[in-house]
Structures are given as C-alpha cells and as structure tokens.
Design a protein around this motif. Structure first.
Motif, short mmCIF file in Angstrom:
data_model
loop_
_atom_site.label_atom_id
_atom_site.label_comp_id
_atom_site.label_asym_id
_atom_site.label_seq_id
_atom_site.Cartn_x
_atom_site.Cartn_y
_atom_site.Cartn_z
N MET A 1 0.83 -1.20 0.00
CA MET A 1 0.00 0.00 0.00
C MET A 1 0.86 1.26 0.00
SD MET A 1 -1.06 0.47 3.98
CE MET A 1 -0.89 2.24 3.74
N ALA A 2 0.32 2.31 -0.57
CA ALA A 2 1.00 3.61 -0.57
C ALA A 2 0.93 4.21 0.83
CB ALA A 2 0.35 4.54 -1.58
N ILE A 3 2.03 4.76 1.29
CA ILE A 3 2.04 5.44 2.59
C ILE A 3 1.69 6.90 2.39
CG2 ILE A 3 3.46 6.17 4.54
CD1 ILE A 3 5.01 3.63 4.34
N GLY B 1 -3.68 4.65 2.47
CA GLY B 1 -3.19 4.77 1.11
C GLY B 1 -3.74 3.71 0.17
N GLY B 2 -3.64 3.99 -1.13
CA GLY B 2 -4.12 3.07 -2.14
C GLY B 2 -3.31 1.78 -2.18
N ILE B 3 -3.87 0.77 -2.86
CA ILE B 3 -3.29 -0.57 -2.90
C ILE B 3 -2.62 -0.81 -4.26
CG2 ILE B 3 -3.75 -3.03 -2.64
CD1 ILE B 3 -4.31 -1.33 -0.14
N TYR B 4 -1.38 -1.26 -4.22
CA TYR B 4 -0.65 -1.62 -5.43
C TYR B 4 -0.80 -3.11 -5.76
CZ TYR B 4 1.80 2.87 -5.22
OH TYR B 4 2.10 4.21 -5.22
N ALA B 5 -0.82 -3.95 -4.73
CA ALA B 5 -0.91 -5.39 -4.94
C ALA B 5 -1.36 -6.04 -3.64
CB ALA B 5 0.44 -5.96 -5.37
N SER B 6 -1.97 -7.21 -3.74
CA SER B 6 -2.41 -7.93 -2.54
C SER B 6 -2.42 -9.42 -2.81
CB SER B 6 -3.81 -7.47 -2.11
OG SER B 6 -4.77 -7.78 -3.10
N VAL C 1 8.46 -9.07 -4.39
CA VAL C 1 9.35 -9.47 -5.49
C VAL C 1 8.60 -9.49 -6.82
CG1 VAL C 1 10.70 -11.39 -6.41
CG2 VAL C 1 10.95 -10.73 -4.01
N GLN C 2 7.34 -9.91 -6.79
CA GLN C 2 6.54 -9.95 -8.01
C GLN C 2 6.14 -8.55 -8.47
OE1 GLN C 2 3.22 -12.42 -6.95
NE2 GLN C 2 4.47 -14.26 -6.72
N TRP C 3 5.85 -7.67 -7.50
CA TRP C 3 5.32 -6.35 -7.85
C TRP C 3 6.40 -5.36 -8.27
CZ3 TRP C 3 6.19 -1.78 -4.88
CH2 TRP C 3 5.52 -0.66 -5.36
N LEU C 4 7.56 -5.41 -7.64
CA LEU C 4 8.59 -4.39 -7.88
C LEU C 4 9.00 -4.23 -9.35
CD1 LEU C 4 10.91 -4.67 -4.76
CD2 LEU C 4 9.75 -2.62 -5.58
N PRO C 5 9.18 -5.32 -10.11
CA PRO C 5 9.57 -5.13 -11.52
C PRO C 5 8.52 -4.38 -12.34
CG PRO C 5 10.02 -7.38 -10.82
CD PRO C 5 9.20 -6.75 -9.74
#
Length: 253
Positions: A99-101, A108-113, A139-143
């Motif tokens: 989540m975004a801080i 904050g909004g969600i990038y991945a879950s 690890v999956q989300w960062l790229p």
C-alpha cells in the motif's frame, strides 16, 4: 540503503550485536543506517517499509514515495494489530497488501495484494506465513512498479474500514463460559490466560473438536501460576472439584 534498529546487547556481556535485518543487509553490501532521517540524503526512487513500527511523515513523504507491506486485506484492519484482530474476529481469510504510505493511518491506495486462509493457525504461524507471502508479493510487484518510468498509481481502498487496536492483557483473557471458537481464538494468540478461583492459569495449547454438533474445545497444555507448563490432563488430576468445575469441557479425553 537499509534503515533498521541499532545494535543491542544480548546475553550478559556488554557487547552489542546487530539484528537479523542488519546482518542480511551487510552481507549484501548495503549501506545501513539507524535513523530514518538518513533517507533525506538518498536519491532512491522508492522506500519500502516492513514492520517499522512508526508513522512516517513530512518531509520524508515529500522526499520520495513510500510503500508499506501491511498484514491485512485493507481497508479491513488498519492499525497496529491486524493479524491478532483477524484471529479474534474469526475472519475466514486474511492477507497482505502493498500500500502507498500517506499521512493517514493505513489509508493509502493498494498496489498489490495476496490472500491466505486463517484456518486454525496460531498468531506465530500466521505471521510466518504472511511474512513469506508478503516477501513473494513484493518481489513480483517491484519489476512492474516503474513499468512506464514513474511509479504506477495505486487503486483506492474500497469497502468499510475497521481498525486493529493494539491488544491489552485483557484481550488475551479467556472466558471459560464463552463459545468454544472464541476461547480457541484467544489461545491461538499466545499468552492466553484465565482465572481459576483466585489463581491465574495460562492456557498454552488447545484444539477444537468439530465432530460433535456443539463444537467443543479441548485444552491440551496449561501453566498454573508459579509453576512450569504441563499437560492439561496432569493439571486436572491435581485440581480440586471446584477448579475442575470452571472447565465446561469436563475431564480430558
């Protein structure tokens, strides 16, 4: 750059030693700092927060974007004890969110879950599972995070927010007249206890018998006040009739 706690004393000597996060960072050749303000000198594109234990505010949030690995399916269980509250509330599933801080508490909004069933897991077991799940998710989300050169926008949280306040000692007190599932949830938190007469009895381990129409709890290990942990069956043999009467489960099977 890695920000983590300062070295602490361990054992009886005066020597200090680093925590596991610092040890891993040094092995990887990463710069380690103990004050979060050191990030103001960094030109990093993104800060990742995991179990930091403090709220980040300006000017840090103005310096770079930050994401937090939060151990719940937001907006359910914002706050300090999301895993504990999921267990106590009998949640069927929980999970982790990247989540975004922002200035608000876990707003904050969600990038991945990612999700996982709660089942009969203890707090420790669920923490371990969520830690692994969260690491894999990062690890999956960062790229993908900077796929177009800038940090992608998160999805706003949807649904009713609930708050996970820190647990007090009373939250771990077991009412032996409560439903079996409620008692079992408190035992799975660890450090559960009840009063038998005027003595405190720690309830270390239990199981649920779901094979009967009325779900039944069976206590397996306990610790009387001032004594070592023991099997519930051993405690039962030495208990008075009055002490035994506190347990609706009756004698151990």
């Amino acid at each position: 750059m890695v920000i983590t706690g300062a070295d602490t004393r361990r054992g009886r000597g005066k020597a200090t030693s680093p925590n596991p996060v610092k040890e891993a960072a040094l092995e990887l050749g990463l710069r380690v700092e103990h004050e979060v303000e050191a990030l103001l000198e960094s030109d990093a594109q993104l800060g990742i927060v995991v179990a930091y234990g403090a709220i980040l505010r300006s000017p840090l949030l103005d310096h770079m974007p930050f994401v937090n690995l939060h151990f719940s399916l937001l907006p359910r269980w914002r706050g300090a004890a999301p895993v504990e509250r999921a267990i106590l509330s009998g949640d069927v599933e929980t999970g982790v969110c990247v989540m975004a801080i922002e200035e608000g508490l876990d707003t904050g909004g969600i990038y991945a879950s990612a999700t996982t069933p709660v089942d009969d897991k203890t707090l420790f077991e669920l923490w371990e599972e969520l830690s692994d799940l969260g690491g894999e998710l990062l690890v999956q989300w960062l790229p993908q995070a900077f796929a177009h050169g800038e940090l992608l926008a998160p999805t706003p949280q949807r649904g009713e927010a609930t708050y996970a306040a820190k647990l007090a000692a009373e939250d771990r007190r077991v009412d032996l007249d409560a439903p079996a599932a409620e008692q079992f949830a408190r035992v799975r938190l660890g450090n559960a206890w009840t009063m038998v007469g005027d003595k405190r009895l720690k309830l270390i381990e239990a199981s649920l018998d779901r094979s009967v129409p009325d779900v039944r709890i069976e206590y397996l290990r306990v610790q009387p006040e001032g004594k070592r942990p023991m099997l519930f069956s051993d405690w039962w043999r030495g208990a008075t009739d009055e002490q035994r009467a506190a347990f609706a489960q009756g004698p151990p099977t």
